[in-house]
Design an enzyme around this catalytic site. Structure first.
Site, mmCIF file in Angstrom:
data_model
loop_
_atom_site.group_PDB
_atom_site.id
_atom_site.type_symbol
_atom_site.label_atom_id
_atom_site.label_comp_id
_atom_site.label_asym_id
_atom_site.label_seq_id
_atom_site.Cartn_x
_atom_site.Cartn_y
_atom_site.Cartn_z
ATOM 1 N N LYS A 62 40.735 -40.270 -49.779
ATOM 2 C CA LYS A 62 41.090 -40.146 -51.138
ATOM 3 C C LYS A 62 39.724 -40.715 -51.908
ATOM 4 C CE LYS A 62 42.019 -41.024 -54.945
ATOM 5 N NZ LYS A 62 41.649 -40.756 -56.191
ATOM 6 N N GLU B 78 38.343 -54.472 -49.872
ATOM 7 C CA GLU B 78 37.018 -54.770 -50.173
ATOM 8 C C GLU B 78 36.919 -54.566 -51.654
ATOM 9 O OE1 GLU B 78 33.790 -55.279 -51.890
ATOM 10 O OE2 GLU B 78 32.899 -53.305 -50.836
ATOM 11 N N CYS C 46 29.638 -54.093 -56.852
ATOM 12 C CA CYS C 46 30.636 -55.350 -56.297
ATOM 13 C C CYS C 46 29.825 -56.428 -56.187
ATOM 14 C CB CYS C 46 31.496 -55.008 -55.374
ATOM 15 S SG CYS C 46 31.028 -54.472 -53.887
ATOM 16 N N GLU D 189 34.829 -59.887 -63.680
ATOM 17 C CA GLU D 189 33.934 -58.753 -63.497
ATOM 18 C C GLU D 189 33.871 -57.672 -64.373
ATOM 19 O OE1 GLU D 189 32.805 -56.464 -59.339
ATOM 20 O OE2 GLU D 189 34.891 -56.064 -59.873
#
Length: 496
Positions: free
Chosen positions: A184, A259, A293, A393
């Site tokens: 997906k 992750e 990331c 983040e």
């Protein structure tokens, strides 16, 4: 900062079929017939439409993968690897068109030829290296050994920031191990994964081995890890969504790897080569508009060179050109309106907390910027390590500078977030490099480079809230297998 105006969106023909996704080798519409518009974030123009898949589409994809699994599992591993090598060749032959496609759906400038074929060839080479081990036994008439076997039908969810490479890394390792997969992709950028899957079919990978269901995260995305016949999951994305995926997997005791995000430090010591460090740090936070990331978003710097670093970083960031994908610029827009508002919100949050904007600090205005989700590369000074802009983040081109007095404080600040994905160290001193490499809590530590080690087959993954499990390395294929122990005793011995 320079902004280049936009032009209309066009799409390379042949690689993407409008309004369909891939289930069992067939390009089909969603069960509901509904679609999602895919928008170019540089100008908000429509690129294509993809199916709005739901749990019904996920079920159909799982059934297709189940049907394909026995034959794919039983195909010898060298032949599986050969098909992956052919897939890599086709990706390489279509590299320019794939780059253009990903540029448009992500909004980024060209990266040139992607390293995706190289990574896929590395994975393909591991397909027939999946080995069990021989075990010692208590008597000479017995044997003990282990087998590594695929899980069966597995699932994957990937984000939008680098959809092509992430698709190949995840799918390649899973099917190299003999699994069949339902993937997906993110609803913002599913086109490059669909194109990659089309090339996989053309390479001869059988129908049903790779299935791609497009749709929203709360529909198709939620249905995939919750499906009781998915035997293993892989997820790349935010910690918040990762926790939801993990919760869904827990209900069926489905193993997974995660992750997740990062708040990666760039630790600069007073003896560092600043001519090398500054360009690399600026490139690392503006590449893909900071939507990586592993982006080094915190500069932890020796106080003795703090002022010089701020001046150098500001001057370098002001040379970054910003504009749409088709121009020779350094940085494009953010992916969508939500992300645009989020990044601007963090910039305002930093101001309110007392941090100082040295350069950038908002969205550019004027007709020349069009309707794109652009934001200026932003540098903050006077950042306290506990500020939210230094802890959370942002996923945008926002860099925070934090001065420290010594190596011990540098370690405390660098490790002082919930994340642990990547850390970079800039120093000429070997002893400092060794100590920092051991002390930093990160899955990847790079010395005198910005975004991680450029080693072939380097495992990638995180500590703490950056997730668990590793991709890209030699063990990435093994991670998609389960271990079976076999014990044998010769039949003549059984009656003794």
């Amino acid at each position: 900062m320079t902004i280049i105006s936009s032009e209309p969106t066009t799409i390379e023909g042949g690689l993407v079929l409008d309004g369909v996704h891939l289930i069992g080798g067939d390009w089909v519409a969603a069960a509901t017939g509904e679609t999602i518009d895919i928008i170019n974030p540089a100008n908000r123009q429509l690129i294509a439409r993809v199916p709005r898949g739901t749990a019904d589409d996920v079920e159909a994809a799982v059934q297709a993968a189940e049907q394909a699994f026995p034959a794919w599992r039983d195909l010898n591993a060298t032949e599986r690897g050969r098909l992956l090598f052919r897939w890599a060749d086709l990706i390489e032959q279509n590299a320019e068109a794939l780059d253009e496609l990903e540029q448009q759906e992500v909004g980024r400038p060209s990266w040139g030829p992607l390293g995706t074929p190289r990574q896929l060839r590395f994975i393909a080479g591991q397909a027939d290296k999946v080995q069990g081990v021989s075990l010692p036994t208590y008597s000479p008439d017995t044997l003990g050994f282990t087998l590594r076997e695929p899980y069966g039908v597995v699932g994957g969810i990937i984000p939008w920031n680098a959809p092509g490479p992430m698709f190949v890394t995840e799918v390649g390792a899973a099917i190299a191990a003999g699994n069949t997969m339902v993937m997906k992709p993110a609803e913002d950028a599913p086109l490059t994964p669909l194109a990659m899957a089309k090339l996989a079919l053309e390479a001869g990978i059988p129908p049903g081995v790779i299935n791609v269901v497009t749709g929203y995260g709360f529909e198709a995305g939620a249905a995939l890890p919750a499906h009781p016949r998915i035997r293993r999951m892989g997820f790349t994305g935010s910690p918040q969504t990762g926790a939801l995926v993990m919760e869904a997997c827990a209900r069926n005791l489905t193993p997974l790897h995660l992750e997740l995000g990062g708040k990666s430090p760039q630790v600069i010591f007073s003896d560092a080569d600043l001519d090398a460090a500054v360009p690399a740090i600026v490139a690392g936070i503006t590449l893909n508009t900071g939507q990586i990331c592993a982006a080094g978003s915190r500069v932890v710097v020796d106080r003795r060179i703090h002022a010089e670093i701020v001046d150098r970083l500001a001057a370098r960031m002001q040379t970054v050109t910003v504009g749409p994908w088709h121009e020779p610029v350094n940085m494009g827009p953010l992916i969508n309106a939500k992300q645009h508002a989020r990044v601007l919100g963090y910039i305002e949050m930093g101001r309110e907390a007392g941090a100082e904007v040295v350069t950038g600090g908002g969205a550019p205005t004027g007709d020349q910027y069009g309707d794109g989700f652009f934001v200026a590369p932003t540098l903050f000074d006077k950042v306290d390590p506990d500020m939210r802009i230094a802890q959370e983040e942002i996923f945008g081109p926002v860099l925070s500078v934090i001065p420290v007095d010594d190596e011990q404080e540098a370690v405390r600040v660098a490790n002082g977030t919930d994340y642990g994905l990547v850390a970079s160290v800039w120093t000429r001193d070997l002893g400092t490099a060794v100590r920092m490499s051991r002390a930093l809590q990160a899955g990847q530590v790079a010395v005198n480079t910005a975004l991680g080690a450029p080693a072939i087959g380097a495992p990638f993954g995180g500590y703490k809230n950056s997730g668990f499990g590793r991709t890209m390395g030699a063990d990435s294929v093994l991670d998609w297998t389960q271990v079976k122990t076999v014990s044998m005793r010769e039949a003549a011995s059984l009656g003794r």
